[in-house]
Enzyme design. Structure first.
Site, PDB file in Angstrom:
ATOM      1  N   ASN A  53     -10.473  -0.973  -5.850  1.00 20.98           N
ATOM      2  CA  ASN A  53     -11.457  -0.681  -6.893  1.00 20.98           C
ATOM      3  C   ASN A  53     -12.486  -1.792  -7.032  1.00 20.98           C
ATOM      4  O   ASN A  53     -13.686  -1.535  -7.181  1.00 20.98           O
ATOM      5  CB  ASN A  53     -10.762  -0.459  -8.234  1.00 20.98           C
ATOM      6  CG  ASN A  53     -10.137   0.923  -8.358  1.00 20.98           C
ATOM      7  OD1 ASN A  53     -10.629   1.891  -7.789  1.00 20.98           O
ATOM      8  ND2 ASN A  53      -9.051   1.020  -9.105  1.00 20.98           N
ATOM      9  N   HIS A 111     -14.908   2.324  -8.162  1.00 26.86           N
ATOM     10  CA  HIS A 111     -13.934   3.291  -8.670  1.00 26.86           C
ATOM     11  C   HIS A 111     -14.116   4.677  -8.055  1.00 26.86           C
ATOM     12  O   HIS A 111     -13.153   5.452  -7.982  1.00 26.86           O
ATOM     13  CB  HIS A 111     -14.013   3.377 -10.196  1.00 26.86           C
ATOM     14  CG  HIS A 111     -13.447   2.171 -10.878  1.00 26.86           C
ATOM     15  ND1 HIS A 111     -12.113   2.028 -11.163  1.00 26.86           N
ATOM     16  CD2 HIS A 111     -14.043   1.030 -11.308  1.00 26.86           C
ATOM     17  CE1 HIS A 111     -11.899   0.874 -11.753  1.00 26.86           C
ATOM     18  NE2 HIS A 111     -13.058   0.236 -11.858  1.00 26.86           N
ATOM     19  N   GLU A 157      -1.842   4.338 -10.339  1.00 35.24           N
ATOM     20  CA  GLU A 157      -1.729   4.530  -8.893  1.00 35.24           C
ATOM     21  C   GLU A 157      -0.276   4.746  -8.463  1.00 35.24           C
ATOM     22  O   GLU A 157       0.074   4.541  -7.298  1.00 35.24           O
ATOM     23  CB  GLU A 157      -2.317   3.345  -8.137  1.00 35.24           C
ATOM     24  CG  GLU A 157      -1.624   2.031  -8.355  1.00 35.24           C
ATOM     25  CD  GLU A 157      -2.188   1.213  -9.516  1.00 35.24           C
ATOM     26  OE1 GLU A 157      -2.017  -0.006  -9.511  1.00 35.24           O
ATOM     27  OE2 GLU A 157      -2.806   1.814 -10.422  1.00 35.24           O
TER      28      GLU A 157
END
Length: 292
Positions: free
Chosen positions: A149, A154, A184
């Site tokens: 990220n 993102h 995640e």
């Protein structure tokens, strides 16, 4: 379909999805559009239309079913069901099924969500005695995902999550499924397979993620996952509940992370082992104490 009169539409009972009750003598209240079964059918249809316009599919479907029941009541032969009513029932049934399915899916990855996972785990663990091979539960976490990220943004991170889910689900045995646990982290639920098969399934999923051409999403991008696999079989020990099983998988995930990541950690004969290419690693961390 009959249009609901304003005095009926504004009543408290209709707003709550309830058909007004008949009086003690069997007659309908003064707000009913007609008397007898025809009037009740029209009333049910009108209430269903109002509820459907508000997205209250379940209540609308129930009123349409009531209208159908009235059509069939006290008749020796099935009556002709108006085509419009038949179409409305079919449409509401489909929309209700779609709404329920969407409520059990993660909006980003389309995998099942935590709500579905919790519901299914309770029933699967309760049925464990009927599966002689047992149940595997794997907690999967993306390695160094924060760096993905931070480096690629993102938007790319979201695409990575979506692709990882596709790779995890590819080739799962019948009855198995993937659910998003949070962030995640994902869970693979593997019912009806033995421990060695569960290990092979998890390591194959790990390898698919490792060898996917991630550079297509961003130059230099590399994605791997770590997996903690807990497996329970009937008679091996006292049955574990959903929370305890997830804690065991979480402890093994911790061991996989501490042992170098990109690995599947599982327990065999009381010891933590790593599967596949990671099996040759010298140092294997012990999981956090979670009450084995």
């Amino acid at each position: 379909m009959t249009v609901l009169r304003p005095d009926i539409a504004d009543s408290d009972d209709v707003r709550d999805g309830v058909v007004p009750e008949a009086r003690a003598d069997g007659a309908l209240p003064p707000t009913a559009p007609e008397t007898g079964s025809t009037g009740l059918i029209q009333l049910h249809e009108s209430i269903a239309a109002l509820l459907a316009s508000r997205g209250q599919w379940r209540q609308a479907y129930q009123h349409l079913r009531s209208a159908l029941d009235l059509l069939y009541a006290d008749q020796t032969e099935p009556p002709h069901v108006p085509e419009q009513l038949r179409r409305e029932v079919d449409r509401l049934r489909r929309e209700h099924a779609e709404a329920r399915e969407q409520s059990l899916r993660d909006s980003l990855t389309a995998s099942y969500n935590r709500r579905y996972l919790d519901q299914r785990l309770v029933s699967l663990l309760a049925e464990e005695a009927t599966h002689p091979t047992g149940l595997g539960l794997a907690l999967v976490d993306l390695d160094w995902f924060k760096q993905v990220n931070d480096t690629y943004g993102h938007l790319v991170g979201d695409r990575v999550l979506q692709r990882v889910v596709e790779l995890l689900q590819d080739g799962l045995p019948e009855g198995a499924f993937c659910a998003r646990y949070g962030g995640e982290e994902f869970v693979l639920v593997l019912p009806g397979i033995d421990a060695s098969t569960a290990i092979a399934v998890c390591d194959a999923a790990r390898a698919r993620v490792e060898h996917y051409p991630w550079q297509q999403l961003g130059p230099g991008l590399r994605v791997t996952v770590s997996v903690g696999l807990a497996h329970s079989s009937p008679g091996s020990r006292a049955p574990a509940g959903p929370e305890q099983t997830l804690l065991q998988a979480d402890g093994l995930l911790y061991a996989a992370k501490r042992s170098g990541r990109n690995a599947v950690a599982y327990r065999h004969n009381g010891r933590v082992r790593l599967a596949g290419a990671a099996a040759g690693r010298r140092a294997v961390a012990e999981p956090r104490a979670v009450g084995y």
